[in-house]
Design a protein around this motif. Structure first.
Motif, PDB file in Angstrom:
ATOM      1  N   TRP A 111      28.520  26.496   4.108  1.00 41.92           N
ATOM      2  CA  TRP A 111      28.654  25.254   4.878  1.00 41.92           C
ATOM      3  C   TRP A 111      30.110  24.951   5.227  1.00 41.92           C
ATOM      4  O   TRP A 111      31.032  25.381   4.535  1.00 41.92           O
ATOM      5  CB  TRP A 111      28.069  24.088   4.085  1.00 41.92           C
ATOM      6  N   LEU A 112      30.313  24.162   6.272  1.00 41.40           N
ATOM      7  CA  LEU A 112      31.650  23.703   6.640  1.00 41.40           C
ATOM      8  C   LEU A 112      32.020  22.433   5.889  1.00 41.40           C
ATOM      9  O   LEU A 112      33.189  22.059   5.845  1.00 41.40           O
ATOM     10  CB  LEU A 112      31.740  23.462   8.154  1.00 41.40           C
ATOM     11  N   ASP A 113      31.058  21.765   5.310  1.00 38.31           N
ATOM     12  CA  ASP A 113      31.291  20.572   4.509  1.00 38.31           C
ATOM     13  C   ASP A 113      31.837  20.990   3.141  1.00 38.31           C
ATOM     14  O   ASP A 113      31.181  21.734   2.410  1.00 38.31           O
ATOM     15  CB  ASP A 113      29.972  19.806   4.341  1.00 38.31           C
ATOM     16  N   PRO A 114      33.040  20.508   2.758  1.00 34.87           N
ATOM     17  CA  PRO A 114      33.626  20.925   1.476  1.00 34.87           C
ATOM     18  C   PRO A 114      32.819  20.473   0.267  1.00 34.87           C
ATOM     19  O   PRO A 114      32.985  21.020  -0.832  1.00 34.87           O
ATOM     20  CB  PRO A 114      35.014  20.271   1.490  1.00 34.87           C
ATOM     21  N   ASN A 115      31.957  19.473   0.437  1.00 37.07           N
ATOM     22  CA  ASN A 115      31.116  19.023  -0.667  1.00 37.07           C
ATOM     23  C   ASN A 115      29.910  19.934  -0.882  1.00 37.07           C
ATOM     24  O   ASN A 115      29.251  19.857  -1.925  1.00 37.07           O
ATOM     25  CB  ASN A 115      30.636  17.590  -0.422  1.00 37.07           C
ATOM     26  N   LYS A 116      29.628  20.787   0.103  1.00 35.12           N
ATOM     27  CA  LYS A 116      28.490  21.716  -0.005  1.00 35.12           C
ATOM     28  C   LYS A 116      28.959  23.142  -0.288  1.00 35.12           C
ATOM     29  O   LYS A 116      28.292  23.891  -0.989  1.00 35.12           O
ATOM     30  CB  LYS A 116      27.645  21.663   1.276  1.00 35.12           C
ATOM     31  N   THR A 117      30.071  23.523   0.308  1.00 34.35           N
ATOM     32  CA  THR A 117      30.741  24.788  -0.003  1.00 34.35           C
ATOM     33  C   THR A 117      32.217  24.463  -0.180  1.00 34.35           C
ATOM     34  O   THR A 117      32.881  24.066   0.784  1.00 34.35           O
ATOM     35  CB  THR A 117      30.556  25.829   1.116  1.00 34.35           C
ATOM     36  N   SER A 118      32.724  24.588  -1.389  1.00 33.53           N
ATOM     37  CA  SER A 118      34.114  24.200  -1.667  1.00 33.53           C
ATOM     38  C   SER A 118      35.080  25.081  -0.884  1.00 33.53           C
ATOM     39  O   SER A 118      34.753  26.225  -0.535  1.00 33.53           O
ATOM     40  CB  SER A 118      34.406  24.326  -3.158  1.00 33.53           C
ATOM     41  N   PRO A 119      36.306  24.586  -0.602  1.00 34.22           N
ATOM     42  CA  PRO A 119      37.302  25.419   0.068  1.00 34.22           C
ATOM     43  C   PRO A 119      37.565  26.732  -0.669  1.00 34.22           C
ATOM     44  O   PRO A 119      37.778  27.768  -0.037  1.00 34.22           O
ATOM     45  CB  PRO A 119      38.546  24.525   0.090  1.00 34.22           C
ATOM     46  N   PHE A 120      37.522  26.686  -2.004  1.00 33.31           N
ATOM     47  CA  PHE A 120      37.725  27.919  -2.782  1.00 33.31           C
ATOM     48  C   PHE A 120      36.605  28.921  -2.508  1.00 33.31           C
ATOM     49  O   PHE A 120      36.853  30.099  -2.237  1.00 33.31           O
ATOM     50  CB  PHE A 120      37.783  27.591  -4.274  1.00 33.31           C
ATOM     51  N   ASP A 121      35.344  28.464  -2.592  1.00 32.05           N
ATOM     52  CA  ASP A 121      34.214  29.363  -2.327  1.00 32.05           C
ATOM     53  C   ASP A 121      34.221  29.840  -0.881  1.00 32.05           C
ATOM     54  O   ASP A 121      33.849  30.982  -0.588  1.00 32.05           O
ATOM     55  CB  ASP A 121      32.894  28.661  -2.638  1.00 32.05           C
ATOM     56  N   PHE A 122      34.630  28.949   0.026  1.00 31.90           N
ATOM     57  CA  PHE A 122      34.712  29.311   1.438  1.00 31.90           C
ATOM     58  C   PHE A 122      35.748  30.425   1.620  1.00 31.90           C
ATOM     59  O   PHE A 122      35.492  31.426   2.304  1.00 31.90           O
ATOM     60  CB  PHE A 122      35.096  28.075   2.267  1.00 31.90           C
ATOM     61  N   TYR A 123      36.906  30.268   0.991  1.00 31.09           N
ATOM     62  CA  TYR A 123      37.951  31.290   1.053  1.00 31.09           C
ATOM     63  C   TYR A 123      37.437  32.609   0.481  1.00 31.09           C
ATOM     64  O   TYR A 123      37.611  33.680   1.084  1.00 31.09           O
ATOM     65  CB  TYR A 123      39.175  30.802   0.272  1.00 31.09           C
ATOM     66  N   GLN A 124      36.781  32.530  -0.678  1.00 30.82           N
ATOM     67  CA  GLN A 124      36.285  33.737  -1.331  1.00 30.82           C
ATOM     68  C   GLN A 124      35.258  34.469  -0.470  1.00 30.82           C
ATOM     69  O   GLN A 124      35.197  35.697  -0.444  1.00 30.82           O
ATOM     70  CB  GLN A 124      35.646  33.379  -2.675  1.00 30.82           C
ATOM     71  N   TYR A 125      34.451  33.691   0.258  1.00 28.71           N
ATOM     72  CA  TYR A 125      33.437  34.293   1.124  1.00 28.71           C
ATOM     73  C   TYR A 125      34.087  35.232   2.141  1.00 28.71           C
ATOM     74  O   TYR A 125      33.640  36.368   2.344  1.00 28.71           O
ATOM     75  CB  TYR A 125      32.653  33.190   1.828  1.00 28.71           C
ATOM     76  N   TRP A 126      35.149  34.760   2.772  1.00 29.54           N
ATOM     77  CA  TRP A 126      35.824  35.569   3.785  1.00 29.54           C
ATOM     78  C   TRP A 126      36.707  36.641   3.151  1.00 29.54           C
ATOM     79  O   TRP A 126      36.875  37.727   3.722  1.00 29.54           O
ATOM     80  CB  TRP A 126      36.648  34.669   4.708  1.00 29.54           C
ATOM     81  N   ARG A 127      37.265  36.346   1.985  1.00 33.78           N
ATOM     82  CA  ARG A 127      38.111  37.337   1.295  1.00 33.78           C
ATOM     83  C   ARG A 127      37.301  38.572   0.907  1.00 33.78           C
ATOM     84  O   ARG A 127      37.845  39.680   0.773  1.00 33.78           O
ATOM     85  CB  ARG A 127      38.734  36.691   0.041  1.00 33.78           C
ATOM     86  N   ASN A 128      36.006  38.414   0.739  1.00 33.86           N
ATOM     87  CA  ASN A 128      35.173  39.498   0.234  1.00 33.86           C
ATOM     88  C   ASN A 128      34.276  40.146   1.293  1.00 33.86           C
ATOM     89  O   ASN A 128      33.292  40.795   0.953  1.00 33.86           O
ATOM     90  CB  ASN A 128      34.314  38.992  -0.926  1.00 33.86           C
ATOM     91  N   VAL A 129      34.616  39.982   2.576  1.00 39.50           N
ATOM     92  CA  VAL A 129      33.825  40.648   3.608  1.00 39.50           C
ATOM     93  C   VAL A 129      34.034  42.161   3.500  1.00 39.50           C
ATOM     94  O   VAL A 129      35.019  42.641   2.914  1.00 39.50           O
ATOM     95  CB  VAL A 129      34.204  40.161   5.029  1.00 39.50           C
ATOM     96  N   ASP A 130      33.119  42.922   4.054  1.00 40.06           N
ATOM     97  CA  ASP A 130      33.219  44.381   4.021  1.00 40.06           C
ATOM     98  C   ASP A 130      34.404  44.873   4.856  1.00 40.06           C
ATOM     99  O   ASP A 130      34.789  44.234   5.848  1.00 40.06           O
ATOM    100  CB  ASP A 130      31.934  45.019   4.555  1.00 40.06           C
ATOM    101  N   ASP A 131      34.936  46.014   4.470  1.00 37.74           N
ATOM    102  CA  ASP A 131      36.047  46.612   5.221  1.00 37.74           C
ATOM    103  C   ASP A 131      35.689  46.792   6.696  1.00 37.74           C
ATOM    104  O   ASP A 131      36.534  46.595   7.572  1.00 37.74           O
ATOM    105  CB  ASP A 131      36.409  47.987   4.631  1.00 37.74           C
ATOM    106  N   ALA A 132      34.442  47.167   6.949  1.00 35.23           N
ATOM    107  CA  ALA A 132      34.017  47.466   8.325  1.00 35.23           C
ATOM    108  C   ALA A 132      33.982  46.224   9.211  1.00 35.23           C
ATOM    109  O   ALA A 132      33.945  46.342  10.434  1.00 35.23           O
ATOM    110  CB  ALA A 132      32.635  48.120   8.310  1.00 35.23           C
ATOM    111  N   ASP A 133      33.996  45.035   8.583  1.00 32.34           N
ATOM    112  CA  ASP A 133      33.833  43.794   9.357  1.00 32.34           C
ATOM    113  C   ASP A 133      35.124  43.015   9.577  1.00 32.34           C
ATOM    114  O   ASP A 133      35.199  42.196  10.492  1.00 32.34           O
ATOM    115  CB  ASP A 133      32.838  42.871   8.639  1.00 32.34           C
TER     116      ASP A 133
END
Length: 407
Positions: A237-259
Motif C-alpha cells: 500500500w501507499l498508505d504508511p499505516n498499511k505498509t510502513s516506509p521501512f517495509d515499502f523500502y524493503q519491497y523495492w530493495r529486494n526485487v529480482d535482478d532481472a527487474d
C-alpha cells in the motif's frame, strides 16, 4: 525528445488509438487527459503507482490531468482482470475510500491554480434515470462486441453478472461526460482497460461526431510475467499505516535482478541519460541499483526523511548492525502474556505478520522464522517479558523484519 517519445523510451505506452494525434497533443501541452480510480480500498497501492507517475510526467510537460474517483462505478465494480465478482461496498465505504484517495493523490498531482481537477463520477452517474440512460446510450453499444472484449473473458467462464456487464457502459459514459464538460480529449488506463477505453471513444464519435483518444499503460509486471504489487501478506500500500516506509523500502530493495533496471526506468524520475549506464550493470552493481530504486520509490511515495531512515535501518540490519529505531514495531499489551511469556504463534498474530496459526506452522517447518537471531524450530517456543522489554527482532523469510516489545 518530447514527453511522448520519453514515455515510449521508458516503456510506458502499450496501446494507442492515434499515435500522431496523441503525440501532437501531449508534446504541445494540449492534452486534457483523465484516468479513473475505483475506490475498492481505503488506500492506493503499488499497482496504481505507474498510473500516478504517468499523470505526473504528463502534467510536468504542461498537460492537464483530470483525476476521476469512481464513486459511481464503485457501486458496480470493474470485472477487468477478475475471475470472480467484487464484493459489494456500502455507499459510506465508497465515500470514505474516495476521500482517502484524494489525500494520497495530492502528493503526486498539483491541483493548484487549476493545473488539475479531481471529479467524482457519482456526481453524474447516480443522477441518471435508467430509461433515459438506455435510450441515450444503449443504441450505441453492440452486445456482440462487448462479449468479445478482453475485460469480460475471464468472467464468462464463471458467469458474468448483468451488474458487471454494465461497467463498460458506465466508464464510456464517463469519458463522454468529461469530453463535453471539461474538453477531456484523452483517456488513460491500464492495458486491461483497452476495451473500456475504446467504448468511450466510440460513444463520443457516435453521439457527437468528434474524435477523442485513448492510450493504455502496461501493467506493472515482473520479468516472469507475474503482477507486481503483491506479497505473501497482501498488497503493498501507499498508505504508511498499511505498509510502513521501512517495509515499502524493503519491497523495492529486494526485487529480482532481472527487474530492477526496468522498474527504475518506468517508475522513477531519474533521467534516461542517468539510467542508460545502469543497463550494463551486473553482479554487485545491481545491488546499488536496487538501493537506488528503493530510495527513490520511498522518497516519492513518502518523503525524503522516510527514505533516509528506511535506507539506514536496512543497511544496519544487513550489515549486522543494531540500529532498529526505524523498523516497523508492535507494542505488545502485557495482558497478552501468560506467566510472563508469550507463545511464538500468538506473538506473530499480535504483530499482524501472519493471517493464521497455520501460516506460523508452515514458516517454522520451512525454516523461515527467526526471532532474536535464533531460528525457530519449536511451535511451543515462548518469548519472555524480559526479552520483550528489550525488544526482539522477528525475521520472517529472508526479507521482512519486525520488532516486538513491551513498554
Amino acid at each position: 525528445m518530447g514527453v511522448f517519445e520519453e514515455l515510449q523510451a521508458r516503456g510506458l505506452i502499450a496501446q494507442i488509438t492515434n499515435e500522431e494525434e496523441i503525440r501532437n497533443l501531449v508534446n504541445t501541452g494540449k492534452a486534457v487527459f483523465y484516468l479513473g480510480f475505483d475506490p475498492t480500498a481505503d488506500s492506493l497501492h503499488v499497482g496504481h503507482f505507474m498510473a500516478l507517475s504517468m499523470m505526473r510526467r504528463l502534467q510536468l510537460a504542461g498537460n492537464k490531468p483530470v483525476v476521476l474517483v469512481g464513486g459511481g462505478t464503485g457501486y458496480i465494480g470493474d470485472p477487468s482482470g477478475r475471475t470472480d465478482m467484487r464484493t459489494m461496498m456500502t455507499p459510506e465505504t465508497i465515500q470514505h475510500n474516495c476521500d482517502c484517495f484524494k489525500v494520497q493523490m495530492s502528493k503526486f498531482i498539483d491541483f493548484s491554480d487549476d493545473k488539475a481537477i479531481m471529479v467524482n463520477n457519482a456526481d453524474w452517474l447516480l443522477k441518471l434515470n435508467y430509461i433515459d440512460m438506455l435510450r441515450e446510450v444503449g443504441p450505441h453499444f453492440s452486445v456482440n462486441n462487448m462479449l468479445r472484449a478482453e475485460c469480460y473473458k475471464n468472467r464468462m467462464e464463471k458467469g458474468l453478472s448483468f451488474l458487471e456487464f454494465n461497467y463498460m457502459v458506465m466508464q464510456s459514459y464517463d469519458f463522454y461526460h468529461l469530453y463535453k464538460e471539461y474538453g477531456c480529449n484523452i483517456q488513460l488506463g491500464g492495458n486491461d482497460q483497452w476495451s473500456n477505453l475504446l467504448g468511450g471513444t466510440e460513444l463520443i464519435r457516435r453521439k457527437l461526431g468528434e474524435d477523442a483518444h485513448a492510450m493504455t499503460i502496461p501493467l506493472l509486471t515482473k520479468a516472469d510475467g507475474t503482477k507486481m504489487g503483491k506479497t505473501a501478506g497482501g498488497a503493498v500500500w501507499l498508505d504508511p499505516n498499511k505498509t510502513s516506509p521501512f517495509d515499502f523500502y524493503q519491497y523495492w530493495r529486494n526485487v529480482d535482478d532481472a527487474d530492477v533496471i526496468n522498474f527504475i526506468k518506468k517508475l522513477t524520475f531519474l533521467t534516461l541519460e542517468e539510467i542508460k549506464p545502469m543497463e550494463a550493470w551486473e553482479g554487485a552493481k545491481l545491488n546499488e541499483a536496487k538501493e537506488l530504486l528503493a530510495y527513490e520509490m520511498t522518497r516519492l511515495v513518502h518523503s525524503e526523511e522516510d527514505a533516509k531512515k528506511a535506507q539506514e535501518a536496512s543497511k544496519a540490519l544487513f550489515a549486522g548492525g543494531a540500529d532498529d529505531s526505524n523498523m516497523p514495531t508492535t507494542e505488545i499489551d502485557p495482558a497478552k502474556l501468560t506467566d510472563g511469556a508469550i507463545n511464538v504463534t500468538d506473538l506473530m498474530l499480535e504483530c499482524d505478520l501472519v493471517p493464521s496459526r497455520s501460516e506460523v506452522r508452515r514458516l517454522v517447518q520451512q525454516g523461515g522464522l527467526t526471532i532474536a537471531d535464533k531460528k525457530v524450530e519449536d511451535l511451543n517456543l515462548t518469548i519472555s517479558l524480559d526479552d520483550l522489554k528489550e525488544g526482539v527482532i522477528i525475521k520472517k523469510g529472508k526479507k521482512k523484519f519486525h520488532k516486538a516489545l513491551v513498554k
